[in-house]
Design an enzyme around this catalytic site. Structure first.
Site, PDB file in Angstrom:
ATOM      1  N   ALA A 214       4.866  -3.045  -2.128  1.00 29.43           N
ATOM      2  CA  ALA A 214       4.204  -1.737  -2.191  1.00 29.43           C
ATOM      3  C   ALA A 214       5.193  -0.635  -2.621  1.00 29.43           C
ATOM      4  O   ALA A 214       6.364  -0.665  -2.220  1.00 29.43           O
ATOM      5  CB  ALA A 214       3.607  -1.395  -0.834  1.00 29.43           C
ATOM      6  N   GLY A 216       4.078  -1.147  -5.771  1.00 28.32           N
ATOM      7  CA  GLY A 216       3.766  -2.098  -6.834  1.00 28.32           C
ATOM      8  C   GLY A 216       4.546  -1.962  -8.120  1.00 28.32           C
ATOM      9  O   GLY A 216       4.165  -2.545  -9.136  1.00 28.32           O
ATOM     10  N   GLY A 217       5.650  -1.225  -8.111  1.00 28.06           N
ATOM     11  CA  GLY A 217       6.424  -1.030  -9.340  1.00 28.06           C
ATOM     12  C   GLY A 217       7.005  -2.315  -9.904  1.00 28.06           C
ATOM     13  O   GLY A 217       6.953  -2.565 -11.105  1.00 28.06           O
ATOM     14  N   ASP A 233       3.297  -7.412   1.116  1.00 29.90           N
ATOM     15  CA  ASP A 233       3.623  -6.159   1.802  1.00 29.90           C
ATOM     16  C   ASP A 233       2.450  -5.776   2.698  1.00 29.90           C
ATOM     17  O   ASP A 233       1.283  -5.927   2.299  1.00 29.90           O
ATOM     18  CB  ASP A 233       3.885  -5.030   0.799  1.00 29.90           C
ATOM     19  CG  ASP A 233       4.752  -3.929   1.390  1.00 29.90           C
ATOM     20  OD1 ASP A 233       4.390  -3.400   2.456  1.00 29.90           O
ATOM     21  OD2 ASP A 233       5.792  -3.601   0.794  1.00 29.90           O
ATOM     22  N   ASP A 269      12.757  -5.934  -3.171  1.00 32.26           N
ATOM     23  CA  ASP A 269      13.310  -4.586  -3.137  1.00 32.26           C
ATOM     24  C   ASP A 269      13.056  -3.970  -1.763  1.00 32.26           C
ATOM     25  O   ASP A 269      12.680  -2.812  -1.645  1.00 32.26           O
ATOM     26  CB  ASP A 269      12.688  -3.725  -4.246  1.00 32.26           C
ATOM     27  CG  ASP A 269      13.393  -2.380  -4.408  1.00 32.26           C
ATOM     28  OD1 ASP A 269      14.566  -2.278  -4.022  1.00 32.26           O
ATOM     29  OD2 ASP A 269      12.761  -1.425  -4.909  1.00 32.26           O
ATOM     30  N   LYS A 298      21.063  -3.073  -0.458  1.00 27.15           N
ATOM     31  CA  LYS A 298      21.310  -1.682  -0.097  1.00 27.15           C
ATOM     32  C   LYS A 298      22.662  -1.604   0.611  1.00 27.15           C
ATOM     33  O   LYS A 298      22.869  -2.252   1.643  1.00 27.15           O
ATOM     34  CB  LYS A 298      20.209  -1.171   0.830  1.00 27.15           C
ATOM     35  CG  LYS A 298      18.787  -1.521   0.402  1.00 27.15           C
ATOM     36  CD  LYS A 298      18.366  -0.840  -0.885  1.00 27.15           C
ATOM     37  CE  LYS A 298      16.914  -1.204  -1.227  1.00 27.15           C
ATOM     38  NZ  LYS A 298      16.476  -0.607  -2.494  1.00 27.15           N
TER      39      LYS A 298
END
Length: 347
Positions: A214, A216-217, A233, A269, A298
């Protein structure tokens, strides 16, 4: 022979960029001295014939890596051309191209207009002096301006350096995508997967899982290339991917979800501690759930290079224990922030 390397990097990551290059040289037994600016690093070293130097694709934090000269003073605003041409001739040439570049900082943006205007005059003068060649193996000449008073001349072998000015691929934002994060995955495919492998490894009709999908990229980037995607997600998908026939929304925890059948790709991600993501991706490949993965790590505010090394060691230990040969490429992409992006695949 004393010489030095010039690397471009994301502003704020100069320590990691310099330490990564310096560590590489020290492991080869090469002493070095590191100078850091804003968005760039200069590594002076003393080399012997046959010493192995790093190349751009081996480094995580360098956007570009060049063999550089000492800066040339440009004392006269009326004639910058003469000293630059003289310095270029000393490098030998001819060159396949000449790029005028600046650091990727707000302060350097005012130099971009000058570089465009002056670049046209320089190319015309260089051609007249016989300094340009169409030979594909000719080196590329880079002129790196940090201010208007000096310039660093550097050489690049095109096959071993970033093919984009300033090391930044300029990607257009698709209007259909639900988030800008799609550019990160697009850059990862362009930068981390070798060009001669991309068409074979990323094909229409393949199956993928997007963990932490989410809004959704990343899912959009996959379906736009013809893949069928399980978007995992608990949050909602937005835009075209919410009702796309090739998208199956799985409302589940990304750390617990497993596909019923092996997939071609898993991408991730999720905002989580980097060692947890590294362990998760290593598990997916070790257990055969996916053939290849692209994911973000990250990074913490401190000891970021140590965190990267720890994650890579964790991946290596897990896949070696499973007797799975693998290949790993990683880089801090232009569209990354406090993170790096990793491409991991089974050999």
């Amino acid at each position: 022979m004393s010489t030095h390397l010039l690397a471009y990097c994301r502003p704020g990551f100069e320590p990691e960029c310099g330490d990564e290059i310096g560590g590489f040289l020290l492991r080869q037994g090469i002493d070095c001295e590191i100078e850091r600016g804003q968005g760039w690093v200069r590594v002076r070293y003393t080399s012997s014939k046959g010493d192995r130097l790093p190349v751009w694709r081996e480094l995580v934090f360098a956007r570009q890596l060049l063999l550089a000269e000492e800066p040339v003073a440009l004392l006269s605003e009326r004639d910058r051309l003469t000293p630059i041409l003289a310095a270029a001739k000393e490098l030998g040439g001819p060159f396949c191209d000449i790029w005028l570049e600046t650091p990727d900082t707000n302060e350097a943006k005012q130099l971009s207009g000058f570089c465009r205007r002056f670049g046209e005059k320089l190319l015309e003068a260089a051609a007249a002096e016989g300094l340009l060649s169409k030979h594909p193996r000719a080196p590329r000449l880079h002129l790196f301006f940090t201010d208007m008073q000096s310039v660093t001349l550097a050489l690049a072998a095109p096959e071993h350096t970033s093919p984009w000015p300033m090391g930044i691929p300029r990607l257009k934002m698709p209007f259909e995508t639900p988030s800008r994060s799609t550019l990160k995955l697009a850059e990862a495919f362009l930068t981390l997967v070798p060009e001669d492998e991309l068409k074979q490894r990323l094909r229409s009709g393949q199956h993928a899982v997007d963990l932490g999908a989410a809004p959704g990229g990343w899912t959009w980037q996959l379906v736009s290339r013809g893949l069928r995607v399980a978007a995992v997600d608990n949050g909602p998908l937005k835009g075209i991917v919410a009702d796309h026939p090739h998208v199956r929304h799985e409302r589940a925890d990304g750390f617990r979800f497993k596909p019923k059948k092996p997939v071609d790709w898993v991408v991730c991600d999720m905002v989580e501690q980097p060692n947890r993501i590294a362990a998760l991706m290593a598990q997916w490949l070790a257990e055969g759930h996916a053939r290849q993965a692209i994911f973000n790590l990250k990074l913490p505010m401190k000891k970021r290079l140590d965190a990267v090394s720890l994650c890579f060691d964790l991946i290596d230990d897990r896949l070696r224990d499973a007797d799975v040969p693998y290949k790993l490429n990683a880089r801090q992409l232009y569209h990354d922030r406090e993170e790096i992006t990793v491409y991991l695949r089974r050999r």
